[in-house]
Write an enzyme that holds these catalytic residues in place. Structure first.
Site, PDB file in Angstrom:
ATOM      1  N   GLU A  36       0.865  -1.166   0.000  1.00 58.40           N
ATOM      2  CA  GLU A  36       0.000   0.000   0.000  1.00 58.40           C
ATOM      3  C   GLU A  36       0.913   1.231   0.000  1.00 58.40           C
ATOM      4  OE1 GLU A  36      -2.786   0.392   3.258  1.00 58.40           O
ATOM      5  OE2 GLU A  36      -3.521   2.302   2.436  1.00 58.40           O
ATOM      6  N   ARG A 261       4.941 -12.790   9.947  1.00 61.06           N
ATOM      7  CA  ARG A 261       5.664 -11.546   9.721  1.00 61.06           C
ATOM      8  C   ARG A 261       7.055 -11.623  10.293  1.00 61.06           C
ATOM      9  NH1 ARG A 261       3.351  -6.238   9.085  1.00 61.06           N
ATOM     10  NH2 ARG A 261       1.366  -6.725   8.160  1.00 61.06           N
ATOM     11  N   LYS A 271       3.946   0.859  10.176  1.00 65.46           N
ATOM     12  CA  LYS A 271       4.113   2.100   9.405  1.00 65.46           C
ATOM     13  C   LYS A 271       3.620   3.296  10.197  1.00 65.46           C
ATOM     14  CE  LYS A 271       3.125   0.057   5.078  1.00 65.46           C
ATOM     15  NZ  LYS A 271       2.286   0.125   3.899  1.00 65.46           N
TER      16      LYS A 271
HETATM   17  P1  ATP Z   1      -0.275  -1.708   6.820  1.00 63.15           P
HETATM   18  O1  ATP Z   1      -1.131  -2.647   6.027  1.00 63.15           O
HETATM   19  O2  ATP Z   1      -0.511  -1.736   8.279  1.00 63.15           O
HETATM   20  O3  ATP Z   1      -0.173  -0.332   6.256  1.00 63.15           O
HETATM   21  P2  ATP Z   1       1.840  -3.414   6.007  1.00 63.15           P
HETATM   22  O4  ATP Z   1       3.189  -3.457   6.619  1.00 63.15           O
HETATM   23  O5  ATP Z   1       0.996  -4.620   5.968  1.00 63.15           O
HETATM   24  O6  ATP Z   1       1.178  -2.238   6.742  1.00 63.15           O
HETATM   25  P3  ATP Z   1       1.615  -3.299   3.148  1.00 63.15           P
HETATM   26  O7  ATP Z   1       2.017  -2.211   2.232  1.00 63.15           O
HETATM   27  O8  ATP Z   1       0.203  -3.706   3.150  1.00 63.15           O
HETATM   28  O9  ATP Z   1       2.037  -2.829   4.574  1.00 63.15           O
HETATM   29  O10 ATP Z   1       2.538  -4.554   2.927  1.00 63.15           O
HETATM   30  C1  ATP Z   1       2.854  -5.070   1.661  1.00 63.15           C
HETATM   31  C2  ATP Z   1       3.211  -6.525   1.767  1.00 63.15           C
HETATM   32  O11 ATP Z   1       4.306  -6.702   2.638  1.00 63.15           O
HETATM   33  C3  ATP Z   1       2.079  -7.343   2.320  1.00 63.15           C
HETATM   34  O12 ATP Z   1       1.935  -8.476   1.473  1.00 63.15           O
HETATM   35  C4  ATP Z   1       2.517  -7.751   3.684  1.00 63.15           C
HETATM   36  O13 ATP Z   1       2.065  -9.012   3.986  1.00 63.15           O
HETATM   37  C5  ATP Z   1       4.040  -7.728   3.569  1.00 63.15           C
HETATM   38  N1  ATP Z   1       4.645  -7.390   4.855  1.00 63.15           N
HETATM   39  C6  ATP Z   1       4.458  -6.269   5.562  1.00 63.15           C
HETATM   40  N2  ATP Z   1       5.135  -6.311   6.728  1.00 63.15           N
HETATM   41  C7  ATP Z   1       5.777  -7.497   6.754  1.00 63.15           C
HETATM   42  C8  ATP Z   1       6.651  -8.139   7.694  1.00 63.15           C
HETATM   43  N3  ATP Z   1       6.980  -7.547   8.839  1.00 63.15           N
HETATM   44  N4  ATP Z   1       7.120  -9.364   7.387  1.00 63.15           N
HETATM   45  C9  ATP Z   1       6.798  -9.947   6.223  1.00 63.15           C
HETATM   46  N5  ATP Z   1       5.990  -9.404   5.302  1.00 63.15           N
HETATM   47  C10 ATP Z   1       5.484  -8.188   5.548  1.00 63.15           C
HETATM   48 MG    MG Z   2      -1.054  -4.448   4.801  1.00 63.48          MG
END
Ligand code: ATP
Ligand code: MG
Length: 563
Positions: A36, A261, A271
């Site tokens: 995102e 994660r 974030k």
């Molecule tokens: P949010 O959704 O809270 O804004 P997010 O860290 O999930 O934060 P995204 O941009 O949705 O951000 O993440 C993109 C991809 O990265 C998703 O497929 C998510 O599963 C993966 N991802 C995010 N954080 C992690 C992590 N700590 N370890 C492994 N994969 C991650």
């Molecule tokens: Mg996310």
């Protein structure tokens, strides 16, 4: 039949993919990384990027880059640009497969209409707060909204008007009509669309309604023909909802596989928290070298190969993992040890005058650029009557195990000569300000002609030739392993390390680094790895300390081995 047990090298994701390929469930492998664009990528994202691109490469498939841009309020073009730059820098190429959930808004709208027509979605007038109250809890079923039984025609008309901007923000939503009593709360008539009169960074003002992530995500994967939707564990409970949508629409059904994660010790990864660190000026920006973001790691001097080795090394698991930052640093050292040229730089200079070295003379000594890489060759390092050594390499009154310079003692200057300390000069407060030494002209290159033993070898820089530099020494941004582990009335920000940055303004570096471009990495002999910062302007180089030489991870492993 082959079982997972007979293929121990395969993790559960690869096992699942290979089973699918064998059974012909999918003709090939298409994965995606779906960020995102509401912030910068961090090391957790790197893990997901490495995994998705590695799977595509391993099985001869493709990995798409898809921006899940369904929330115009938090998303910005600059994040899209930064995300792309970071993925490229990590070494991955999505080719022409760059997609946006916003490209699918029209298709998603049509599918929503289809669900309404099938009696599987309805317009609700409850507020988001009321919807929450009606939803029930884990132990109590939800209650149906009073608008749940709206006739199809009325739903179609209201939904059309929602799209046309006839209603205020928050006054209506479109919900899937599934099951208010489902034990899975995600299935209790989840919201599909909300009214949001906001300008989107790609679609401008074309839309007054925006799809919720849960409605957009699975369908986006389906549209792109994704075969394996790799995501993190918190989406396990959403999978039945994604399956429900896909089945109701009768469209391509990707297989979702969840993994844990990645969490890293001594930092935060959410974030929202990272944004707070930036907005509240705890750090200088998203790419402040103390941040866990990819851009910060690049600026700090971490090689992309080290990040990839780390991400692949930790593997994929179903169990929550918090990995020590020492392991990441271990990979950084491993790579830099092989690749970074050695130079000499003195962080806390102490002047040394070599009294028997002629004033007007200077010397050029041959130094090895990288003992791990013969092809890196050698360079000339200038020597003179006045040099700097590290303050810590001298003690007036040394304890038994201190073998470096002390009054009357002889040490080796790396690549140069043997010198003996003859006099210590101090200021009025008793601080050592200068040393007087003599050198052995016969010891050029650092060897005693008579083979006498000299224990210590010090790094040094010629005072006349050396370059002044600023050095930024970084330490962990947080004092505790899990910064969010604070008492209920506490604040995670209280665990910020007040000593996470130490700026040294008057380091002296050997002249061979003159003009080094930002991003150039070196090993300062005996100290650590350093990288030229983009803040460098004019003649004064600014170096970020990437990592010290001391490998905490190797020490941890050694201790475990001895235990
Ligand atoms: P949010 O959704 O809270 O804004 P997010 O860290 O999930 O934060 P995204 O941009 O949705 O951000 O993440 C993109 C991809 O990265 C998703 O497929 C998510 O599963 C993966 N991802 C995010 N954080 C992690 C992590 N700590 N370890 C492994 N994969 C991650
Ligand atoms: Mg996310």
């Amino acid at each position: 039949m082959t079982t997972a047990e007979s293929r121990p090298s395969l993790d559960f994701v690869r096992t699942a993919i290979e089973d699918d390929l064998k059974q012909g469930r999918f003709p090939g492998v298409v994965t995606r990384f779906p960020p995102e664009p509401n912030g910068y990528l961090h090391i957790g994202h790197a893990k997901s990027i490495c995994l998705n691109f590695a799977l595509a490469a391993q099985y001869g498939g493709k990995c798409h880059l898809r921006f899940d841009d369904t929330n115009p309020i938090k998303e910005e073009q600059r994040y899209i640009d930064a995300i792309k730059e970071d993925i490229r820098w990590l070494g991955f190429d999505w080719g022409g497969n760059e997609f946006y959930a916003s490209d699918y808004f029209e298709q998603l709208y049509e599918w929503a209409v289809k669900l309404i027509e099938a009696g599987l979605a309805y317009v609700d007038d409850l507020s988001l707060e009321e919807i929450r109250q009606y939803r029930g809890t884990l132990t109590e079923p939800g209650r149906p909204s009073p608008h749940r039984e709206r006739p199809v025609e009325e739903n179609l008309d209201l939904f059309r008007q929602m799209r046309d901007g006839a209603f205020e923000n928050g006054s209506k939503v479109l919900r899937a009509k599934i099951d208010m009593a489902s034990p899975n709360i995600n299935l209790r008539d989840p919201v599909m669309y909300r009214i949001l009169k906001a300008k989107h960074h790609r679609t401008g003002e074309a839309w007054s309604i925006y799809p919720m992530y849960d409605w957009a995500h699975g369908q986006s994967d389906s549209i792109e023909g994704i075969t394996h939707s790799i995501c993190t564990l918190e989406f396990e409970d959403h999978r039945p909802l994604y399956d429900w949508f896909i089945q109701a629409l009768g469209i391509h059904h990707p297989r979702q596989i969840e993994f844990a994660r990645l969490n890293l010790s001594h930092t935060v990864m959410s974030k929202r928290k990272l944004l707070e660190l930036v907005n509240e000026n705890h750090v200088e920006g998203w790419d402040d070298p103390r941040m866990p973001t990819i851009s910060a790691m690049r600026r700090r001097g971490y090689p992309p190969e080290a990040i990839r080795a780390f991400a692949e090394g930790v593997g994929v698991t179903k169990r929550k993992q918090t990995v020590s930052i020492a392991l990441l640093e271990h990979h950084v050292r491993e790579h830099l040890n092989k690749s970074a040229p050695r130079i000499m730089g003195v962080i806390k200079p102490l002047k040394v005058v070599i009294e028997n070295y002629p004033e007007d003379q200077s010397d050029e000594l041959e130094a090895v650029n990288n003992p791990e890489d013969e092809s890196a060759g050698t360079r000339k390092v200038p020597f003179g009557r006045e040099i700097y050594i590290e303050q810590d390499d001298f003690m007036e009154d040394p304890p038994r195990k201190f073998f470096r310079l002390a009054p009357g003692r002889e040490v080796r200057l790396r690549y140069a000569y043997l010198v003996t300390c003859t006099e210590v000069i101090k200021d009025a407060d008793g601080n050592v300000t200068e040393l007087r030494c003599t050198y052995d002209p016969e010891s050029r290159g650092g060897n005693a002609p008579d083979g006498r033993k000299v224990k210590a070898t010090l790094h040094w820089v010629s005072a006349r030739h050396g370059l002044r530099a600023e050095v930024r020494e970084y330490n962990a941004l947080f004092t505790q392993e899990d910064p969010t582990d604070v008492p209920e009335d506490g604040d995670w920000r209280e665990t910020i390390n007040p000593d996470s940055l130490n700026v040294v303004l008057d380091a002296i570096i050997e002249p061979s680094v003159r003009g080094a471009a930002p991003g150039t990495r070196y090993q300062f002999e005996r100290i650590g790895y350093f990288c030229v910062d983009p803040d460098t302007t004019g003649d004064t180089l600014i170096f970020n300390r990437t990592v010290t030489l001391r490998d905490a991870w190797a020490n941890i492993k050694k201790r475990e081995g001895n235990a």
